[in-house]
Design a protein around this motif. Structure first.
Motif, PDB file in Angstrom:
ATOM      1  N   THR A   3      -0.411  30.664 -25.897  1.00  0.00           N
ATOM      2  CA  THR A   3      -0.180  31.215 -24.570  1.00  0.00           C
ATOM      3  C   THR A   3       1.323  31.321 -24.338  1.00  0.00           C
ATOM      4  O   THR A   3       2.133  30.798 -25.113  1.00  0.00           O
ATOM      5  CB  THR A   3      -0.781  30.303 -23.487  1.00  0.00           C
ATOM      6  OG1 THR A   3      -0.052  29.075 -23.478  1.00  0.00           O
ATOM      7  CG2 THR A   3      -2.271  30.049 -23.727  1.00  0.00           C
ATOM      8  N   LEU A   5       2.926  29.761 -22.062  1.00  0.00           N
ATOM      9  CA  LEU A   5       3.405  28.389 -21.868  1.00  0.00           C
ATOM     10  C   LEU A   5       3.616  27.691 -23.205  1.00  0.00           C
ATOM     11  O   LEU A   5       4.631  27.022 -23.405  1.00  0.00           O
ATOM     12  CB  LEU A   5       2.441  27.595 -20.985  1.00  0.00           C
ATOM     13  CG  LEU A   5       2.832  26.130 -20.735  1.00  0.00           C
ATOM     14  CD1 LEU A   5       4.225  26.016 -20.119  1.00  0.00           C
ATOM     15  CD2 LEU A   5       1.774  25.450 -19.858  1.00  0.00           C
ATOM     16  N   HIS A   6       2.674  27.837 -24.128  1.00  0.00           N
ATOM     17  CA  HIS A   6       2.840  27.248 -25.464  1.00  0.00           C
ATOM     18  C   HIS A   6       4.154  27.722 -26.094  1.00  0.00           C
ATOM     19  O   HIS A   6       4.935  26.928 -26.618  1.00  0.00           O
ATOM     20  CB  HIS A   6       1.682  27.646 -26.397  1.00  0.00           C
ATOM     21  CG  HIS A   6       0.376  27.038 -26.059  1.00  0.00           C
ATOM     22  ND1 HIS A   6      -0.775  27.770 -26.088  1.00  0.00           N
ATOM     23  CD2 HIS A   6       0.021  25.784 -25.706  1.00  0.00           C
ATOM     24  CE1 HIS A   6      -1.794  26.993 -25.764  1.00  0.00           C
ATOM     25  NE2 HIS A   6      -1.331  25.781 -25.525  1.00  0.00           N
ATOM     26  N   ASP A  37      -0.067  20.787 -16.501  1.00  0.00           N
ATOM     27  CA  ASP A  37      -0.106  21.975 -17.366  1.00  0.00           C
ATOM     28  C   ASP A  37       0.711  21.740 -18.635  1.00  0.00           C
ATOM     29  O   ASP A  37       0.286  22.097 -19.740  1.00  0.00           O
ATOM     30  CB  ASP A  37       0.447  23.204 -16.642  1.00  0.00           C
ATOM     31  CG  ASP A  37      -0.430  23.692 -15.507  1.00  0.00           C
ATOM     32  OD1 ASP A  37      -1.650  23.439 -15.518  1.00  0.00           O
ATOM     33  OD2 ASP A  37       0.130  24.345 -14.594  1.00  0.00           O
ATOM     34  N   ALA A  41      -0.807  21.569 -22.362  1.00  0.00           N
ATOM     35  CA  ALA A  41      -0.355  22.520 -23.391  1.00  0.00           C
ATOM     36  C   ALA A  41       0.189  21.779 -24.616  1.00  0.00           C
ATOM     37  O   ALA A  41      -0.073  22.179 -25.760  1.00  0.00           O
ATOM     38  CB  ALA A  41       0.703  23.454 -22.806  1.00  0.00           C
ATOM     39  N   GLU A  44      -2.706  20.498 -26.614  1.00  0.00           N
ATOM     40  CA  GLU A  44      -3.309  21.599 -27.383  1.00  0.00           C
ATOM     41  C   GLU A  44      -2.468  21.930 -28.610  1.00  0.00           C
ATOM     42  O   GLU A  44      -3.013  22.156 -29.700  1.00  0.00           O
ATOM     43  CB  GLU A  44      -3.461  22.835 -26.499  1.00  0.00           C
ATOM     44  CG  GLU A  44      -4.489  22.686 -25.400  1.00  0.00           C
ATOM     45  CD  GLU A  44      -4.416  23.785 -24.346  1.00  0.00           C
ATOM     46  OE1 GLU A  44      -3.594  24.720 -24.494  1.00  0.00           O
ATOM     47  OE2 GLU A  44      -5.180  23.693 -23.369  1.00  0.00           O
TER      48      GLU A  44
END
Length: 152
Positions: A3, A5-6, A37, A41, A44
Motif C-alpha cells: 500500500t 503507507l507500506h 495504522d 502496516a 504486515e
C-alpha cells in the motif's frame, strides 16, 4: 501488494527513525495516519518478510564486540544451518556466497567471552566449523534504497 503507507514506511524510515518516547506516533503524525495504522502496516511488512527488524545500525565494536564468520556448508544443508544460525538473537544477518565458504554471518555480543561461547554453540548446533574473519578496515555501506511510490 504494498500500500502507499507500506511504501512510505519503507522509503522514509530506513534512516532517521524518530528517537522519541513515541516514535510510531511521530511517524503517524508525519504521514497523516494513526499510530495503530503504522503499527499494523509494520506488522504486515514483517509478516510478509519485507522487513525483519527495526533497530539501529551500530558501527562494529562500538558497543560490545562483533565478528564476521564464514562456514563451508554442503548445499543440501545450507538452509537448515542458516535457520539455526538466524535463531540466535546475536546474529545480525547471514547470507549465501558463491565460494567453498558459502555461508557468512555477522554476530554481535556483549563481550569476547560471550562471542566465543556463541561461536562454540553454533558449531555444536550445526556440526560445521566456523571461521572467524577479523575486521582489518572499517567501512560503511549504505544499504538504503528508494522505492518508486508512483508505480503501483
Amino acid at each position: 501488494m504494498l500500500t502507499t503507507l507500506h511504501k512510505q514506511l519503507l522509503n522514509d524510515y530506513q534512516q532517521n527513525f524518530p528517537l522519541s518516547p513515541r516514535p510510531y506516533q511521530d511517524i503517524a503524525e508525519a504521514l497523516g495516519v494513526t499510530e495503530a495504522d503504522v503499527l499494523s502496516a509494520l506488522t504486515e511488512l514483517n509478516d510478509n518478510n519485507f522487513i525483519s527488524r527495526i533497530g539501529p545500525v551500530i558501527p562494529p565494536n562500538h558497543i560490545g564486540v562483533s565478528a564476521l564468520i564464514a562456514m563451508a556448508v554442503p548445499e543440501q544443508h545450507l538452509q537448515t544451518v542458516a535457520d539455526k544460525i538466524s535463531a540466535h538473537p546475536e546474529v545480525n544477518h547471514n547470507y549465501e556466497r558463491e565460494h567453498r565458504f558459502n555461508l557468512w554471518f555477522v554476530v554481535i555480543a556483549a563481550d569476547a567471552e560471550h562471542l566465543d561461547a556463541l561461536i562454540d554453540a553454533i558449531e555444536q548446533e550445526t556440526s560445521y566449523p566456523a571461521m572467524l574473519l577479523p575486521m582489518l578496515d572499517d567501512f560503511f555501506i549504505d544499504l538504503g534504497f528508494k522505492l518508486d511510490l508512483n508505480n503501483d
